[in-house]
Design an enzyme around this catalytic site. Structure first.
Site, mmCIF file in Angstrom:
data_model
loop_
_atom_site.group_PDB
_atom_site.id
_atom_site.type_symbol
_atom_site.label_atom_id
_atom_site.label_comp_id
_atom_site.label_asym_id
_atom_site.label_seq_id
_atom_site.Cartn_x
_atom_site.Cartn_y
_atom_site.Cartn_z
ATOM 1 N N ASP A 45 9.189 0.255 -7.186
ATOM 2 C CA ASP A 45 9.880 -1.032 -7.288
ATOM 3 C C ASP A 45 10.090 -1.462 -8.736
ATOM 4 O O ASP A 45 10.609 -2.555 -8.997
ATOM 5 C CB ASP A 45 9.122 -2.117 -6.526
ATOM 6 C CG ASP A 45 7.752 -2.423 -7.118
ATOM 7 O OD1 ASP A 45 7.295 -1.682 -8.008
ATOM 8 O OD2 ASP A 45 7.125 -3.418 -6.681
ATOM 9 N N GLY A 46 9.673 -0.621 -9.701
ATOM 10 C CA GLY A 46 9.829 -0.950 -11.103
ATOM 11 C C GLY A 46 8.723 -1.827 -11.650
ATOM 12 O O GLY A 46 8.696 -2.103 -12.851
ATOM 13 N N HIS A 65 -7.300 -8.065 -2.179
ATOM 14 C CA HIS A 65 -8.064 -8.121 -0.937
ATOM 15 C C HIS A 65 -9.264 -9.066 -1.117
ATOM 16 O O HIS A 65 -9.874 -9.126 -2.186
ATOM 17 C CB HIS A 65 -8.557 -6.728 -0.548
ATOM 18 C CG HIS A 65 -7.467 -5.803 -0.126
ATOM 19 N ND1 HIS A 65 -7.486 -5.115 1.076
ATOM 20 C CD2 HIS A 65 -6.312 -5.438 -0.731
ATOM 21 C CE1 HIS A 65 -6.396 -4.375 1.172
ATOM 22 N NE2 HIS A 65 -5.668 -4.558 0.088
ATOM 23 N N ASP A 104 5.292 -0.986 0.503
ATOM 24 C CA ASP A 104 4.182 -1.942 0.382
ATOM 25 C C ASP A 104 4.725 -3.369 0.431
ATOM 26 O O ASP A 104 4.159 -4.289 -0.167
ATOM 27 C CB ASP A 104 3.385 -1.707 -0.904
ATOM 28 C CG ASP A 104 2.031 -2.428 -0.890
ATOM 29 O OD1 ASP A 104 1.477 -2.627 0.203
ATOM 30 O OD2 ASP A 104 1.537 -2.809 -1.970
ATOM 31 N N LEU A 155 -0.684 -7.815 -9.539
ATOM 32 C CA LEU A 155 0.331 -7.728 -8.503
ATOM 33 C C LEU A 155 -0.257 -8.114 -7.156
ATOM 34 O O LEU A 155 -1.425 -7.831 -6.861
ATOM 35 C CB LEU A 155 0.897 -6.305 -8.442
ATOM 36 C CG LEU A 155 1.745 -5.891 -9.653
ATOM 37 C CD1 LEU A 155 1.948 -4.387 -9.684
ATOM 38 C CD2 LEU A 155 3.093 -6.603 -9.632
ATOM 39 N N GLY A 186 1.303 -7.307 -4.074
ATOM 40 C CA GLY A 186 2.181 -6.632 -3.132
ATOM 41 C C GLY A 186 3.571 -6.480 -3.718
ATOM 42 O O GLY A 186 3.841 -6.851 -4.863
#
Length: 384
Positions: free
Chosen positions: A242-243, A135, A268, A304, A306
């Site tokens: 999502d791993g 963000h 997400d 990360l 997203g």
């Protein structure tokens, strides 16, 4: 709307069933044909969608067409209810996005049904490196009911969930005020201590936004804000399966800590979900790298940016990662999040006829979606 009958195997029992729908609702559930091979479930409910398949709700160029295309892209992956999620941005940018989403719902019945409200993931979050994620720090700011009221005017009252860090002065009063108005309040992207987290729950917060992420890379062994949220029975935690966002052992342990009734899955997903690997320029995170294994990071960093997996991918992943069966994995993505979306995701007579047929084999990376119905209307695939 004419009655139609859909068949598939019940994930809970494994038995073949025939589901009749009429006027957008499930009207009957009966035994189905013995030779049925597909599974049949309530449609997936995703409380955190930033975009998918190239369609981005956080882009400055957001249009009504973007939203309607996003609705249809998600349908193809079994998602019949989703919550567009707007991240930290200037006030005017958020207001403009809310206006577009509201107009899309008015223009498109499928989007009106699929979108119960909008989730504001910020701007009232931590300004610290780590909890802030990708963000923009320039636009992180304390909560303001006056600003919230302006957003509601811009978007026809469409804001229905807000993620906030309770370290902000006035956060408890803000949480209590919005809770009284029927807004779902979530804790996330926070560095608040346990005392502030418990105060936020007392004020009305009921969700943890993608717990285990939006956090410092290194934390005190204890106490810390992850333990505080895991221990709080008043919070239902969203998890990204999502791993990449959570290692398998962390996901398994966190699901066990929260218990089956206080956990749910979110994707997400961002606009790059479903696209080819490569370097991309995005409105949130700037230059990002989508790796062949689906890991999406701010280019040149380990952070990360997203997720690039669908909620159907998450259902398949949580089976492998957490050792739950298909029925429980689906509950984490249907009825559990559906409690925060007006009771969606239920597979029962009288429930909305939001359904999807799919095939799945143990170890498969996703659910192979065959056919999808939204509000009793076929929106993907052929009627078997």
């Amino acid at each position: 709307m004419a009655e139609q009958t859909l068949t598939g195997r019940d994930p809970t029992t494994g038995e073949s069933i025939a589901v009749s729908t009429a006027h957008g609702r499930i009207s009957a559930i009966r035994p189905g044909p013995a030779a049925e091979t597909c599974w049949l479930s309530a449609g997936l409910v995703d409380l955190q969608v930033n975009g998918f398949g190239g369609h981005d709700v956080n882009a400055a160029s957001l249009t009504v067409g973007t939203v309607t295309a996003l609705t249809r892209a998600l349908h193809r992956h079994g998602v019949t209810t989703y919550v567009p999620t707007l991240v930290t941005a200037p006030h005017e940018r958020t207001a403009a996005a809310l206006d577009v989403i509201a107009r899309a719902r008015r223009a498109d019945p499928l989007s009106a049904h699929a979108i119960p409200y909008v989730h504001l993931e910020g701007p009232h979050i931590s300004d610290q490196e780590g909890p802030r994620g990708v963000h923009d720090p320039a636009h992180v700011r304390p909560p303001s009911t006056a600003e919230f009221d302006a957003w509601q005017r811009a978007g026809d009252g469409l804001v229905g969930m807000v993620t906030v860090s309770p370290h902000h002065a006035g956060a408890d009063a803000y949480i209590a005020e919005l809770t009284a108005r029927g807004v779902h309040m979530a804790i996330g992207h926070t560095h608040a201590d346990g005392e502030r987290i418990r105060a936020a729950v007392a004020a009305g917060a009921r969700l943890s936004t993608h717990l285990g992420n939006g956090a410092h890379a290194v934390l005190p062994r204890h106490p810390n804000y992850l333990w505080a949220q895991l221990a709080c029975d008043g919070l239902t935690a969203g998890f990204i399966a999502d791993g990449h966002h959570l290692p398998d052992d962390a996901l398994r342990a966190m699901l066990r800590a929260k218990g089956p009734s206080r956990a749910l899955l979110v994707s997400d997903a961002v606009a790059l979900a479903g696209l080819a690997p490569g370097l991309y320029e995005t409105p949130v995170g700037g230059r990002v790298d989508l790796a062949p294994d689906g890991r999406l990071t701010a280019a040149g960093t380990p952070y990360l940016a997203g997720a690039a997996a669908s909620l159907a991918d998450g259902v398949a992943r949580v089976i492998r990662a957490a050792g739950v069966d298909l029925a429980e994995a689906l509950r984490l993505a249907t009825v559990r999040p559906g409690r925060f979306a007006g009771g969606r995701g239920r597979f029962a007579v009288g429930a909305p006829a939001d359904l999807f047929r799919f095939t799945w084999t143990p170890g498969a990376p996703t659910l192979a979606v065959d056919t999808v119905w939204s509000n009793g209307t076929r929106v993907h695939g052929e009627i078997p």
